[in-house]
Design a protein around this motif. Structure first.
Motif, short mmCIF file in Angstrom:
data_model
loop_
_atom_site.label_atom_id
_atom_site.label_comp_id
_atom_site.label_asym_id
_atom_site.label_seq_id
_atom_site.Cartn_x
_atom_site.Cartn_y
_atom_site.Cartn_z
N UNK A 19 0.83 -1.21 0.00
CA UNK A 19 0.00 0.00 0.00
C UNK A 19 0.86 1.25 0.00
N UNK A 20 1.94 1.24 0.79
CA UNK A 20 2.84 2.39 0.83
C UNK A 20 3.55 2.58 -0.51
N UNK A 21 3.91 1.48 -1.15
CA UNK A 21 4.56 1.57 -2.46
C UNK A 21 3.61 2.16 -3.50
N UNK A 22 2.35 1.70 -3.49
CA UNK A 22 1.36 2.23 -4.43
C UNK A 22 1.09 3.71 -4.17
N UNK A 23 1.04 4.08 -2.88
CA UNK A 23 0.83 5.49 -2.53
C UNK A 23 2.00 6.34 -3.00
N UNK A 24 3.21 5.81 -2.88
CA UNK A 24 4.39 6.54 -3.34
C UNK A 24 4.36 6.73 -4.85
N UNK A 25 3.99 5.69 -5.58
CA UNK A 25 3.89 5.80 -7.04
C UNK A 25 2.85 6.85 -7.42
N UNK A 26 1.70 6.78 -6.73
CA UNK A 26 0.62 7.74 -7.01
C UNK A 26 1.07 9.17 -6.71
N UNK A 27 1.63 9.35 -5.50
CA UNK A 27 1.97 10.70 -5.05
C UNK A 27 3.15 11.31 -5.76
N UNK A 28 4.10 10.47 -6.23
CA UNK A 28 5.30 10.97 -6.88
C UNK A 28 5.18 11.06 -8.40
N UNK A 29 4.50 10.09 -9.00
CA UNK A 29 4.51 10.00 -10.46
C UNK A 29 3.18 10.36 -11.12
N UNK A 30 2.06 10.06 -10.48
CA UNK A 30 0.78 10.19 -11.17
C UNK A 30 0.08 11.50 -10.83
N UNK A 31 -0.32 11.69 -9.58
CA UNK A 31 -1.14 12.87 -9.25
C UNK A 31 -0.45 14.20 -9.54
N UNK A 32 0.87 14.35 -9.31
CA UNK A 32 1.49 15.65 -9.63
C UNK A 32 1.38 16.02 -11.11
N UNK A 33 1.16 15.03 -11.96
CA UNK A 33 1.07 15.28 -13.40
C UNK A 33 -0.36 15.16 -13.93
N UNK A 34 -1.32 14.94 -13.05
CA UNK A 34 -2.72 14.76 -13.43
C UNK A 34 -3.44 16.09 -13.27
N UNK A 35 -3.28 16.94 -14.25
CA UNK A 35 -3.77 18.32 -14.16
C UNK A 35 -5.28 18.37 -14.42
N UNK A 36 -5.98 19.08 -13.56
CA UNK A 36 -7.43 19.26 -13.70
C UNK A 36 -7.73 20.61 -14.33
N UNK A 37 -8.70 20.63 -15.22
CA UNK A 37 -9.30 21.90 -15.64
C UNK A 37 -10.59 22.05 -14.84
N UNK A 38 -10.69 23.14 -14.10
CA UNK A 38 -11.89 23.39 -13.31
C UNK A 38 -12.66 24.56 -13.91
N UNK A 39 -13.95 24.34 -14.20
CA UNK A 39 -14.82 25.39 -14.73
C UNK A 39 -15.72 25.87 -13.61
N UNK A 40 -15.59 27.14 -13.25
CA UNK A 40 -16.29 27.68 -12.09
C UNK A 40 -17.07 28.93 -12.48
N UNK A 41 -18.40 28.88 -12.36
CA UNK A 41 -19.20 30.08 -12.59
C UNK A 41 -19.12 31.02 -11.39
N UNK A 42 -19.08 32.30 -11.66
CA UNK A 42 -19.01 33.30 -10.60
C UNK A 42 -20.05 34.38 -10.88
N UNK A 43 -20.85 34.71 -9.86
CA UNK A 43 -21.81 35.79 -9.97
C UNK A 43 -21.33 36.98 -9.15
N UNK A 44 -21.30 38.15 -9.80
CA UNK A 44 -20.88 39.38 -9.13
C UNK A 44 -22.04 40.37 -9.18
N UNK A 45 -22.56 40.79 -8.04
CA UNK A 45 -23.67 41.75 -8.04
C UNK A 45 -23.29 43.03 -8.80
N UNK A 46 -24.19 43.47 -9.66
CA UNK A 46 -23.94 44.69 -10.41
C UNK A 46 -22.80 44.59 -11.40
N UNK A 47 -22.54 43.39 -11.89
CA UNK A 47 -21.41 43.15 -12.79
C UNK A 47 -21.46 44.08 -14.00
N UNK A 48 -20.35 44.77 -14.25
CA UNK A 48 -20.28 45.71 -15.36
C UNK A 48 -19.40 45.22 -16.50
#
Length: 284
Positions: A19-48
């Motif tokens: 489990x520790x070996x798999x976690x190390x592989x995930x944390x060192x090699x996979x997740x740091x390179x697994x980039x997410x695109x996040x789409x976030x709507x934002x509402x601003x009162x009185x937006x100009x």
């Protein structure tokens, strides 16, 4: 009985090591390179601003030549291509563009050659982070500026073709932050896209309506459920390192960034770039 107990113990130990070996592989090699695109709507009162203004935030690249530093030139170029394909109206770059202080030979000009490829109809804007200042702040400003990126240091500039402004606050860790001076450059009642490297800069920022974003924390890189970040920079609260955070009574989005720093690990905190779609409230 003793033999049976030893077998169970060694079986448990083997499973734990696996489990520790798999976690190390995930944390060192996979997740740091697994980039997410996040789409976030934002509402601003009185937006100009233009309805649905598309604002990309991409921070903490920590670009280097070495694979072990995660964000190589090739990977950074690929992310630039992804961002350009999204056709943003504005790109905000809240600092820390280089890994360390460029010890592996990476230069501000190398970074600028990559980020200078970013395209946005209303411009690309940046503030420098602590690593950029520690490397050579003036050189970074020149290199990014020559590549077509407007670098702001406690400055406000109008966003072309709109009634909005872009407000860039300097880095706090390297003693470059002056939120009050920056805000004074805004016309009374102006709405702004505010970018800062360190979210702590928002504590001294006068009220500025619009969108505020920060970086620097990396989301801690390792996020522990019910606790928060394994680490947080400079005394920042460990449970306020990513996402929408109330800072000084205002909502600030703190991005987890794209690269890594100090240790090349990410667990439960993916790197990201964010596409905000900003519009007025339903009552406007």
């Amino acid at each position: 009985m003793l033999l049976s107990a030893l077998r169970k113990f060694f079986k448990f130990l083997l499973c734990l090591l696996l489990a520790l070996a798999l976690l190390a592989v995930w944390g060192l090699l996979i997740e740091p390179r697994w980039v997410a695109r996040r789409d976030i709507p934002v509402e601003v009162p009185g937006w100009r601003g233009p309805p649905g203004l598309k604002v990309v935030v991409a921070s903490d690249w920590h670009i280097a030549h070495e694979f072990k530093r995660v964000m190589t030139i090739a990977r950074a170029n690929a992310i630039v291509d992804e961002i350009n394909a999204a056709r943003p109206d504005v790109v905000l770059l809240p600092g820390d563009f280089i890994y360390g202080r460029g010890e592996d030979g990476t230069t501000p000009e190398d970074v600028a050659a990559v980020l200078g490829r970013l395209r946005a109809t209303r411009g690309v804007y940046a503030v420098l982070g602590n690593h950029d200042w520690w490397t050579d702040g003036p050189r970074f400003s020149r290199a990014l500026g020559a590549a077509g990126i407007q670098v702001l240091l406690n400055e406000a500039v109008p966003l072309p073709g709109t009634d909005l402004w872009v407000l860039g606050i300097g880095d706090r860790t390297s003693m470059q932050s002056d939120p009050v001076r920056a805000a004074r450059q805004l016309p009374a009642g102006a709405q702004a896209l505010t970018l800062m490297h360190d979210p702590a800069s928002a504590l001294a920022l006068p009220p500025v309506p619009g969108l505020a974003v920060a970086a620097h924390t990396h989301g801690g890189q390792v996020w522990i459920p019910f606790y928060g970040s394994a680490v947080a920079p400079h005394g920042w609260p460990k449970d306020k390192t990513h996402g929408w955070v109330d800072v000084g009574g205002r909502p600030v989005y703190i991005t987890s960034g794209l690269g890594v720093s100090i240790y090349p690990v990410r667990i439960n905190m993916r790197p990201e770039w964010v596409m905000f779609s900003v519009r007025g409230t339903a009552r406007d």
